[in-house]
Design a protein around this motif. Sequence first.
Motif, PDB file in Angstrom:
ATOM      1  N   ASP A 198      26.493   4.212   9.254  1.00  0.00           N
ATOM      2  CA  ASP A 198      26.320   3.730  10.620  1.00  0.00           C
ATOM      3  C   ASP A 198      25.175   4.590  11.011  1.00  0.00           C
ATOM      4  OD1 ASP A 198      26.075   3.776  13.488  1.00  0.00           O
ATOM      5  OD2 ASP A 198      28.485   3.189  13.731  1.00  0.00           O
ATOM      6  N   ASP A 227      23.055   4.536  13.635  1.00  0.00           N
ATOM      7  CA  ASP A 227      23.096   5.403  15.006  1.00  0.00           C
ATOM      8  C   ASP A 227      24.104   6.636  15.072  1.00  0.00           C
ATOM      9  OD1 ASP A 227      21.514   3.309  16.217  1.00  0.00           O
ATOM     10  OD2 ASP A 227      23.268   2.052  16.792  1.00  0.00           O
ATOM     11  N   GLU A 247      22.660  10.400  15.587  1.00  0.00           N
ATOM     12  CA  GLU A 247      23.339  11.288  16.597  1.00  0.00           C
ATOM     13  C   GLU A 247      23.828  12.432  15.882  1.00  0.00           C
ATOM     14  OE1 GLU A 247      23.537  10.945  19.870  1.00  0.00           O
ATOM     15  OE2 GLU A 247      22.381   8.784  19.672  1.00  0.00           O
ATOM     16  N   HIS A 261      16.309   8.704  16.014  1.00  0.00           N
ATOM     17  CA  HIS A 261      16.422   7.291  16.051  1.00  0.00           C
ATOM     18  C   HIS A 261      14.938   6.735  15.581  1.00  0.00           C
ATOM     19  CE1 HIS A 261      20.184   7.772  18.073  1.00  0.00           C
ATOM     20  NE2 HIS A 261      20.455   6.678  17.597  1.00  0.00           N
TER      21      HIS A 261
END
Length: 419
Positions: free
Chosen positions: A228, A230, A234, A265
Amino acid sequence: MPEESTPSSPSTSVSIARQPIFDENRRLWGYELFCVGEESLAGPDLERETTAISVAASAYMGLQQILKQGQKIMLNFDEMGILDDMPYALPPVHAAVQVDERVFLRPDMPGMLERLKSNGYLIAVRGFSGDPQFDGLYGLADIIAVPVIGRQRAEVATLLASVHDVDARLLARQVDDAAGFAMCREVGVTLFEGAFFKQPDTITVHKMTSSAASRLKLLQRIEQRDPDIDALAETIQSDAAISFRLLTYLNSAAFGFSQKIKSIHHAIRLLGWSKLKNWLRVVLLNDMSESAAAPDLLQLSAQRGKFLELVSRRHDFWGFDPESLHLLGLFSLLDTMLGTPMDEIVTFLPIEDKLKDALRRDANNEYLPLVQLAQCLEENRWEDADGMMQRLNLNRGKVTAAFKDAVEWADQLTSMQAG
C-alpha cells in the motif's frame, strides 16, 4: 538511482573492485584494488596490467572518495608497468606500489623502485621468501604481504621475526576469521586482509536493539509484494531521520530535478517505488549497523545482492527468483553488521524459509553455493571461483559479467547514499 545494466562484454571492459585492509585496531587503513573482467581469469600478469591502466585512466569511480577520506590504495604492477612509469598516474603518499619479488631481478628495477620511494610512494612486496637475493627489495619495502591461511602461530611469529629484520610492516593476507586476526595481532602483525571482517565477533554478540528491530520491521513493510504505497509513504514520512536523508538526497544536484521534492508521496510518484526501494534498503541497513567496518559491509551487501540477482537472471534454467536472491545477498552480512546471531535476525526478515536457511549457512541449502561463489569473487580468489562455476555448471563469462556489473551498481548506489 542506478539501474541494472545490460550484460557487460568482459573482453572489452573491466571494473575495479576493492578489498579493504585494516590495521591492528580494526580501523580501515586502505584498499587493495583489483580488476573484474575476463582478464581476471586470464592470468595474474594481465590482471595487474589491466588494473593499473584502469585506475590510472580514472575508470574507478570510487577512487576520489577513498583518497578524500585519507585512505591508502594498493595496486599490483608488473615490470612493464613500472618501467612505463604507470605508478606516477596515482597520487604519492596515498598509493602503495605492489610488486612480486621476481620483478626486482630485472637490472633496471632497483633504481626505478628507489625513485618511486623517494617520490613518496609506498613499496609493497607480494609474498616473502626471505631469499638473500631480494635483500635490496626488502630494504626498500614499506609493506610485505604474505598469506597466513593454514599457518600456525609459531609459523607466523617466525615469519614476522624475519620481516622485522627489515623496516617493513607485515600485511597478513587471507585472515579468514576473528581467531586468525587475534593470533596474528598477538605476534605483532599490523595490517590485515581477508574475510575476518565479514564474520561476527563472538565477543561482542548481543541482543538486537529496539532501533534495529524497528528498522527490520520497516524492511518487512517495503518488501511486501503489493504494498500500500500511501501507507508506506506515511510510515516513511513518520521517521524524521529517513525522511530528511531521502529528501536531501533527491533534491541534490545529482538528480537535477526542476522542481523541489517536498514529500515522500511526491518522491515515490516521481521516481517510482522500485527505484526508491533500492535506496531505502541500503539506508536502513546503514542505520542498523554497529560494526566498525560498516561502510565496507554495506557496500559488500549491496554488491552481493545484485550479483546473486544477476546470476539468477542470466541463468534462468536454475529457476531461482532473482528478487529473492537479491535479498539473500543483501541480508547475508547482517549478523556481522548488527553483532546479533543470525537465528534471531531471520525472525524479522521478509523472505522464505529456504533463504533463511541459507543465511544460517545450512550446509545442505541449495542457495548457499551461490553465496560462497560471491565470497570467492569478492576476495579475488579466481581459481576457487572458477572451480565452483564448473561444479555449478555456470557460464564463466556470464558470472564474470554479473560480478562486474554488481561492483559498478553497488559503487554507484552506496556513493549516492553517502553523498
